[in-house]
Design a protein around this motif. Structure first.
Motif, short mmCIF file in Angstrom:
data_model
loop_
_atom_site.label_atom_id
_atom_site.label_comp_id
_atom_site.label_asym_id
_atom_site.label_seq_id
_atom_site.Cartn_x
_atom_site.Cartn_y
_atom_site.Cartn_z
N ILE A 61 34.28 46.06 35.14
CA ILE A 61 34.74 45.41 36.38
C ILE A 61 33.62 44.61 37.01
O ILE A 61 33.80 43.48 37.49
CB ILE A 61 35.31 46.47 37.35
CG1 ILE A 61 36.66 46.98 36.83
CG2 ILE A 61 35.47 45.89 38.75
CD1 ILE A 61 37.28 48.06 37.70
N ASP A 62 32.41 45.18 37.02
CA ASP A 62 31.27 44.43 37.58
C ASP A 62 31.03 43.15 36.81
O ASP A 62 30.77 42.07 37.38
CB ASP A 62 30.01 45.30 37.55
CG ASP A 62 30.08 46.44 38.55
OD1 ASP A 62 29.30 47.39 38.43
OD2 ASP A 62 30.91 46.36 39.47
N ASN A 66 31.34 38.97 38.00
CA ASN A 66 30.40 37.87 37.78
C ASN A 66 31.06 36.71 37.05
O ASN A 66 30.85 35.53 37.37
CB ASN A 66 29.19 38.36 37.00
CG ASN A 66 28.35 39.35 37.78
OD1 ASN A 66 28.39 39.35 39.01
ND2 ASN A 66 27.61 40.19 37.10
N LEU A 67 31.87 37.05 36.02
CA LEU A 67 32.56 35.99 35.28
C LEU A 67 33.57 35.27 36.16
O LEU A 67 33.78 34.05 36.02
CB LEU A 67 33.25 36.58 34.05
CG LEU A 67 32.32 37.14 32.97
CD1 LEU A 67 33.12 37.79 31.86
CD2 LEU A 67 31.42 36.04 32.41
N ARG A 87 40.75 42.12 35.01
CA ARG A 87 40.14 43.01 36.02
C ARG A 87 41.17 43.96 36.62
O ARG A 87 40.89 45.14 36.84
CB ARG A 87 39.50 42.15 37.11
CG ARG A 87 38.75 42.93 38.17
CD ARG A 87 38.19 41.98 39.21
NE ARG A 87 37.44 42.70 40.23
CZ ARG A 87 38.00 43.29 41.28
NH1 ARG A 87 39.31 43.26 41.42
NH2 ARG A 87 37.26 43.93 42.16
N GLN A 88 42.39 43.46 36.87
CA GLN A 88 43.44 44.30 37.41
C GLN A 88 43.82 45.41 36.42
O GLN A 88 44.06 46.57 36.80
CB GLN A 88 44.67 43.45 37.74
CG GLN A 88 44.48 42.53 38.94
CD GLN A 88 44.41 43.31 40.23
OE1 GLN A 88 43.34 43.76 40.62
NE2 GLN A 88 45.54 43.50 40.88
N MET A 89 43.88 45.09 35.14
CA MET A 89 44.20 46.10 34.14
C MET A 89 43.13 47.18 34.07
O MET A 89 43.43 48.38 33.95
CB MET A 89 44.36 45.43 32.77
CG MET A 89 45.60 44.55 32.65
SD MET A 89 45.72 43.76 31.03
CE MET A 89 45.79 45.21 30.00
N PRO A 180 32.15 49.54 45.24
CA PRO A 180 30.95 50.09 45.91
C PRO A 180 29.68 49.44 45.36
O PRO A 180 29.57 49.11 44.18
CB PRO A 180 31.01 51.58 45.56
CG PRO A 180 32.43 51.83 45.23
CD PRO A 180 32.96 50.59 44.62
N ARG A 181 28.72 49.25 46.24
CA ARG A 181 27.45 48.62 45.85
C ARG A 181 26.58 49.66 45.18
O ARG A 181 26.25 50.69 45.75
CB ARG A 181 26.76 48.05 47.08
CG ARG A 181 27.53 46.95 47.79
CD ARG A 181 26.82 46.53 49.06
NE ARG A 181 25.52 45.96 48.76
CZ ARG A 181 24.47 46.00 49.58
NH1 ARG A 181 24.59 46.63 50.73
NH2 ARG A 181 23.34 45.43 49.26
N ARG A 182 26.20 49.37 43.95
CA ARG A 182 25.33 50.25 43.19
C ARG A 182 24.13 49.45 42.72
O ARG A 182 24.18 48.22 42.61
CB ARG A 182 26.08 50.83 41.98
CG ARG A 182 27.28 51.67 42.34
CD ARG A 182 27.98 52.18 41.08
NE ARG A 182 28.31 51.09 40.18
CZ ARG A 182 29.39 50.34 40.31
NH1 ARG A 182 30.22 50.53 41.33
NH2 ARG A 182 29.64 49.38 39.45
#
Length: 603
Positions: A61-62, A66-67, A87-89, A180-182
């Motif tokens: 997902i991350d 970016n893409l 991304r939804q899948m 969430p920011r990691r």
């Protein structure tokens, strides 16, 4: 039946079979205790597999985020929709994974035969994709106004309230909450980058001050400072929810530098109230765009500083590149729901310049494709190098003309006609190589007294024509009669003056060339002791025949090198035929030099 089962498990006529040799799922059913152990092992394996699967889906997902930003930047709508569906899948899989794997298994020891739960049913792919929400369209490009030249450019005011937007920024609503920011990098690397940037900030303040010595605000350096601020925000985004001390100190150092310089304009680097904060990729792109904007603003100021040396054809390619950089930066600011005052100021200044210069700038149009803007923005340095050529040529012209003025103002220039004429020819040849116009005032005016020296080379006929025209203009306006006396002190020259009187005293003296004024004429009469001075200002078109009657009448001849022609200087040969003395001098306005020159020739 029990005997049959026992024999089956033990084997015919042999010892009971060990449970270690049975399959795992068979051995697990021997007793409630072995079944509980078996279930715990299976649950551990399921949780491990689920954790690995979840980490993989979160990382995917991350990367898809970016893409998505890249696809949005290049305006590829089809790719943007495909990435959004993927991304939804991935998000659906994470949710089903959390629901399908239980966190613990409750074992009922009193039940002798356990009931194995059914595995979770996965929905078919077509049903999953069919329930997804429709893909939101990508945001439109920035609303850059058409360059219609109907509005005057507002004056730039640096006194706005600090960090307050003066225009309504677009509201960007995400289809789903942000992940969430990691930390995307090791904290050690982020801290090392922050330390390096703090060192660069100290060097930056010395090399690129936000205000010059006069206290004026330097916009290109301010844009570079904002790029440093975006670098710091990128480090914050990479650190995620973890606060790194060096990154925080870097932010405080940048804010302190801006506050000391009085830089109170709004900037995206100090904005922390985004509905959708920029991603790491977008902060990196902001760094590049701010640096590019700084270079563009520097080029804009440069061409206005040298506008006198540049034509419209020299400036237009550079102006197109600057406008393309401004337009591309504006569209990026729109995507992150922000704005920049300096970008807006540059846009208004470009519109005003295009209106005054009657120059059409294609890059100012609001619907120019981003690919074309990128191509034109990449030509900035090339267009700037081409625009520098006429400016460098103008600098070389100025230096050559200054050298010409210094040569003509050298004391004693003209006393050696052949040597000085050659020196003057070399400088004039350099002026022709630099294409200095013959009518250039800085070239023409200093050469008026030295027209005779330019007749040695036909290559300077155009310059000679302009010089003679200026000479006649001064005669018509009577500005030649205002030449002051350079040195009238004759103290210490009594013996030299007596020698001149012994040769020229009581004679009729003809003077050719120079500037004839009553003051200079009376001074020459007192120096030579002549009974009559024949001298008047002749036009540069006069020929030697115009002086023949006066030469026959005079007893002696004085030729001045300044304000003379090459043909006039040949009167010395006529005096030699008649046996009359002829003397040459540089000018009659310098009395001391004139006395010494005559005494040297008298002997």
């Amino acid at each position: 039946m029990s005997d049959f089962n026992e024999k089956t498990l033990q084997g015919s006529g042999s010892a009971p079979l060990s449970s270690n040799l049975l399959p795992t799922y068979v051995a697990a059913l021997q007793s409630p205790e072995t079944f509980a152990v078996y279930c715990e092992e299976i649950q551990t394996r399921l949780q491990s597999n689920a954790s690995q699967r979840k980490r993989f889906l979160e990382a995917s997902i991350d990367r898809l985020n970016n893409l998505l930003g890249t696809a949005l930047a290049v305006n590829d709508t089809a790719l943007y929709h495909e990435l959004w569906q993927c991304r939804q899948m991935a998000q659906q899989m994470i949710e089903s994974l959390a629901q399908g794997v239980p966190t613990e298994v409750v074992v009922q020891p009193e039940i002798p035969v356990p009931i194995i739960p059914q595995p979770p049913k996965l929905r078919p792919l077509d049903t999953v994709t069919g329930t997804l929400s429709p893909v939101p369209p990508p945001p439109p490009p920035a609303p850059v106004r058409e360059a219609t030249y109907l509005e005057p450019a507002p004056a730039f005011s640096p006194t706005r309230p600090p960090y307050v937007s003066q225009e309504v920024r677009p509201s960007v609503v995400s289809a789903e909450p942000r992940a969430p920011r990691r930390s995307t990098r090791p904290l050690v690397e982020i801290e090392a980058d922050a330390i390096r940037q703090r060192e660069q900030l100290r060097i930056f303040v010395e090399a690129h001050p936000l205000r010059d010595s006069a206290g004026n605000f330097h916009i290109p350096n301010a844009l570079l400072m904002r790029s440093l601020m975006c670098r710091q925000r990128k480090l914050e985004e990479e650190a995620g929810d973890i606060e790194v001390a060096e990154v925080t100190d870097l932010r405080n150092d940048i804010w302190e530098v801006m506050e000391k310089a009085g830089d109170t304009e709004y900037t995206v680097g100090r904005e922390y109230s985004f509905e959708v904060p920029p991603t790491v990729f977008q902060w990196g792109e902001l760094v590049e765009r701010y640096e590019e904007m700084s270079r563009a603003f520097e080029a804009f100021l440069w061409w206005h500083e040298h506008s006198g040396d540049l034509t419209l054809m020299d400036v237009q390619p550079l102006a197109e590149a600057v406008a393309a950089i401004q337009g591309r930066f504006n569209r990026l600011l729109y995507r992150v729901s922000s704005h920049d005052q300096f970008q807006q100021q540059l846009y208004e200044d470009l519109r005003s310049w295009a209106k005054e210069a009657q120059c059409y700038l294609y890059s100012l149009r609001p619907k120019v494709p981003i690919d074309e803007l990128s191509e034109r923005a990449a030509t900035l340095e090339e267009a700037w190098d081409k625009a520098r050529q006429p400016v460098l040529l103008a600098v070389q012209r100025l230096k050559t003309l200054e050298h010409l003025g210094n040569l003509l103002a050298t004391p004693g220039f003209g006393e050696e006609p052949h040597r000085d004429a050659e020196r003057l020819r070399i400088v004039l040849q350099r002026c022709k190589e630099l294409r200095v116009p013959a009518g250039e005032r800085r070239l023409r005016d200093p050469l008026v007294p030295w027209a005779a020296f330019m007749e040695t080379d036909d290559a300077f006929r155009d310059v000679l024509r302009e010089v003679c025209g200026e000479w006649e203009r001064r005669l018509d306006t009577q500005t030649l009669t205002s030449a002051p006396l350079l040195n009238t002190s004759l103290s210490g020259l009594t013996s030299e003056i007596a020698k001149i009187h012994s040769v020229l005293g009581g004679k009729c003296v003809l003077v050719v060339g120079g500037i004839a004024t009553e003051e200079v004429k009376s001074q020459l009469a007192s120096i030579t002791g002549a009974s009559e001075i024949l001298w008047e200002n002749h036009r540069p078109t006069a020929t030697l025949e115009d002086f023949e009657a006066d030469i026959r009448r005079a007893d002696a001849l004085i030729l001045f090198t300044q304000y003379s022609r090459k043909e006039w200087l040949q009167a010395q040969s006529l005096c030699a035929v008649d046996g009359k003395p002829c003397y040459r001098a540089l000018t009659g306005t310098d009395a001391a030099h004139f006395v010494r020159s005559l005494c040297q020739q008298i002997g």
